[in-house]
Design an enzyme around this catalytic site. Sequence first.
Site, PDB file in Angstrom:
ATOM      1  N   TYR A  32       0.857  -1.179   0.000  1.00  0.00           N
ATOM      2  CA  TYR A  32       0.000   0.000   0.000  1.00  0.00           C
ATOM      3  C   TYR A  32       0.901   1.239   0.000  1.00  0.00           C
ATOM      4  O   TYR A  32       0.844   2.091   0.873  1.00  0.00           O
ATOM      5  CB  TYR A  32      -0.984  -0.002   1.169  1.00  0.00           C
ATOM      6  CG  TYR A  32      -2.288   0.636   0.753  1.00  0.00           C
ATOM      7  CD1 TYR A  32      -3.134  -0.027  -0.140  1.00  0.00           C
ATOM      8  CD2 TYR A  32      -2.644   1.910   1.167  1.00  0.00           C
ATOM      9  CE1 TYR A  32      -4.310   0.561  -0.588  1.00  0.00           C
ATOM     10  CE2 TYR A  32      -3.820   2.512   0.725  1.00  0.00           C
ATOM     11  CZ  TYR A  32      -4.642   1.827  -0.142  1.00  0.00           C
ATOM     12  OH  TYR A  32      -5.801   2.406  -0.589  1.00  0.00           O
ATOM     13  N   HIS A  37       7.450   5.365   1.029  1.00  0.00           N
ATOM     14  CA  HIS A  37       8.105   4.194   0.428  1.00  0.00           C
ATOM     15  C   HIS A  37       8.851   4.613  -0.843  1.00  0.00           C
ATOM     16  O   HIS A  37       9.962   4.131  -1.107  1.00  0.00           O
ATOM     17  CB  HIS A  37       7.068   3.134   0.040  1.00  0.00           C
ATOM     18  CG  HIS A  37       6.225   2.626   1.172  1.00  0.00           C
ATOM     19  ND1 HIS A  37       4.905   2.962   1.330  1.00  0.00           N
ATOM     20  CD2 HIS A  37       6.528   1.797   2.201  1.00  0.00           C
ATOM     21  CE1 HIS A  37       4.413   2.347   2.403  1.00  0.00           C
ATOM     22  NE2 HIS A  37       5.384   1.642   2.960  1.00  0.00           N
ATOM     23  N   ASP A 150       9.956   4.783  11.161  1.00  0.00           N
ATOM     24  CA  ASP A 150       9.979   3.676  12.121  1.00  0.00           C
ATOM     25  C   ASP A 150      11.370   3.651  12.746  1.00  0.00           C
ATOM     26  O   ASP A 150      12.197   2.790  12.435  1.00  0.00           O
ATOM     27  CB  ASP A 150       9.651   2.365  11.412  1.00  0.00           C
ATOM     28  CG  ASP A 150       8.265   2.388  10.804  1.00  0.00           C
ATOM     29  OD1 ASP A 150       7.332   1.945  11.455  1.00  0.00           O
ATOM     30  OD2 ASP A 150       8.122   2.917   9.678  1.00  0.00           O
ATOM     31  N   GLN A 153      12.588   0.596  14.669  1.00  0.00           N
ATOM     32  CA  GLN A 153      12.838  -0.501  13.720  1.00  0.00           C
ATOM     33  C   GLN A 153      14.204  -0.321  13.053  1.00  0.00           C
ATOM     34  O   GLN A 153      14.978  -1.276  12.919  1.00  0.00           O
ATOM     35  CB  GLN A 153      11.732  -0.531  12.666  1.00  0.00           C
ATOM     36  CG  GLN A 153      12.008  -1.447  11.497  1.00  0.00           C
ATOM     37  CD  GLN A 153      10.828  -1.544  10.561  1.00  0.00           C
ATOM     38  OE1 GLN A 153       9.896  -2.284  10.814  1.00  0.00           O
ATOM     39  NE2 GLN A 153      10.866  -0.792   9.470  1.00  0.00           N
ATOM     40  N   SER A 185       1.690   7.434   6.014  1.00  0.00           N
ATOM     41  CA  SER A 185       1.596   6.081   6.558  1.00  0.00           C
ATOM     42  C   SER A 185       0.444   5.363   5.870  1.00  0.00           C
ATOM     43  O   SER A 185      -0.600   5.975   5.596  1.00  0.00           O
ATOM     44  CB  SER A 185       1.315   6.152   8.068  1.00  0.00           C
ATOM     45  OG  SER A 185       0.909   4.887   8.545  1.00  0.00           O
TER      46      SER A 185
HETATM   47  P1  AMP Z   1       5.794  -0.232   6.029  1.00  0.00           P
HETATM   48  O1  AMP Z   1       5.251  -0.614   4.692  1.00  0.00           O
HETATM   49  O2  AMP Z   1       4.917   0.681   6.804  1.00  0.00           O
HETATM   50  O3  AMP Z   1       6.268  -1.425   6.823  1.00  0.00           O
HETATM   51  O4  AMP Z   1       7.099   0.609   5.746  1.00  0.00           O
HETATM   52  C1  AMP Z   1       8.109   0.130   4.926  1.00  0.00           C
HETATM   53  C2  AMP Z   1       9.295   1.074   5.017  1.00  0.00           C
HETATM   54  O5  AMP Z   1       8.894   2.371   4.593  1.00  0.00           O
HETATM   55  C3  AMP Z   1       9.820   1.210   6.463  1.00  0.00           C
HETATM   56  O6  AMP Z   1      11.234   1.240   6.435  1.00  0.00           O
HETATM   57  C4  AMP Z   1       9.247   2.537   6.880  1.00  0.00           C
HETATM   58  O7  AMP Z   1      10.015   3.198   7.867  1.00  0.00           O
HETATM   59  C5  AMP Z   1       9.269   3.308   5.578  1.00  0.00           C
HETATM   60  N1  AMP Z   1       8.297   4.408   5.648  1.00  0.00           N
HETATM   61  C6  AMP Z   1       6.976   4.314   5.937  1.00  0.00           C
HETATM   62  N2  AMP Z   1       6.425   5.543   5.984  1.00  0.00           N
HETATM   63  C7  AMP Z   1       7.416   6.424   5.732  1.00  0.00           C
HETATM   64  C8  AMP Z   1       7.482   7.855   5.660  1.00  0.00           C
HETATM   65  N3  AMP Z   1       6.424   8.615   5.857  1.00  0.00           N
HETATM   66  N4  AMP Z   1       8.683   8.417   5.378  1.00  0.00           N
HETATM   67  C9  AMP Z   1       9.790   7.649   5.190  1.00  0.00           C
HETATM   68  N5  AMP Z   1       9.795   6.299   5.247  1.00  0.00           N
HETATM   69  C10 AMP Z   1       8.628   5.698   5.519  1.00  0.00           C
END
Ligand code: AMP
Length: 282
Positions: A32, A37, A150, A153, A185
């Site tokens: 998503y 991303h 994150d 993480q 997000s």
């Molecule tokens: P997720 O799909 O939420 O597990 O995120 C995948 C990767 O994208 C993780 O390393 C997150 O930290 C990064 N990510 C998610 N949202 C953001 C954002 N707003 N800015 C930068 N990186 C992001």
Amino acid sequence: MRVVKTVDEVRAQVKEWRAQGLTVGLVPTMGYLHEGHASLIDASHRDNDRTVVSDFVNPMQFGPAEDLESYPRDIDRDAKLVEEHGGDLIFNPEPSEMYHEGFSSFVDMTVLTQELCGLSRPVHFRGVCTVVSKLFNIVKPDRAYFGKKDAQQLAVIRHMADDLNMDIEIIGCPIVREADGLAKSSRNTYLNEAERKAALVLSKAVFLGMDMVRNGESDCSAVIGEIKKLIEAEPLARIDYVKIVDCATMQQITSLDRPALCAMAVYIGKTRLIDNFFTEDV
Ligand code: AMP
């Protein structure tokens, strides 16, 4: 740009690239996809010859009362975004491809996971470390990209890669925000109109904290106190935590005398959102 579902297909493609002497970047995601991303894919595309994006809602990192079932999914939309940003391969496995019957090996971490999100999400980081280790073993990238959104993480993955001698460069990328400040997000899609407005309180709190640090405040409880006051004034918000921790250990500190992370998790209605800032970025 190809979308593949199996470990074998990823391995075959990466082997071909390696035979041509190409470097490979990995961007692990739960799909998503949004501009946050995309910024990681851009960074990988810039640094590497080829970029693999994993797109997998990892059941192991969700607790029993969390949003595994409702987590948004749209692989066609994701494929378009990855292609537009120069990604070369999407790995979109079914859970059974990642966790076959009898799966029983886990990567667990003490210390760094015993604070912040680790307290309210006790199984989360074991799931994250296990799936990221698997992805590292499947793709064997030169570099892997994670968002500072994150922050815990990112610290956990860096620590794991170091502890377990994973020969992969871990790159942290800045938080990407909506025009009004809300950190992008996939979970923002859960918010109704009133909640979307209320959710702005997180970024306002981050900016307030950054201002205080910029102006020389070094007492953590003063920063946390002002941030909590701001968030508590928003009726739809309920604080899970607001804390300041040492960047490397994720242990709480009282004075900003070393590189620190100010992190918060806040429920807006039923949606749990996180935001943060690193003092080194202020
Ligand atoms: P997720 O799909 O939420 O597990 O995120 C995948 C990767 O994208 C993780 O390393 C997150 O930290 C990064 N990510 C998610 N949202 C953001 C954002 N707003 N800015 C930068 N990186 C992001």
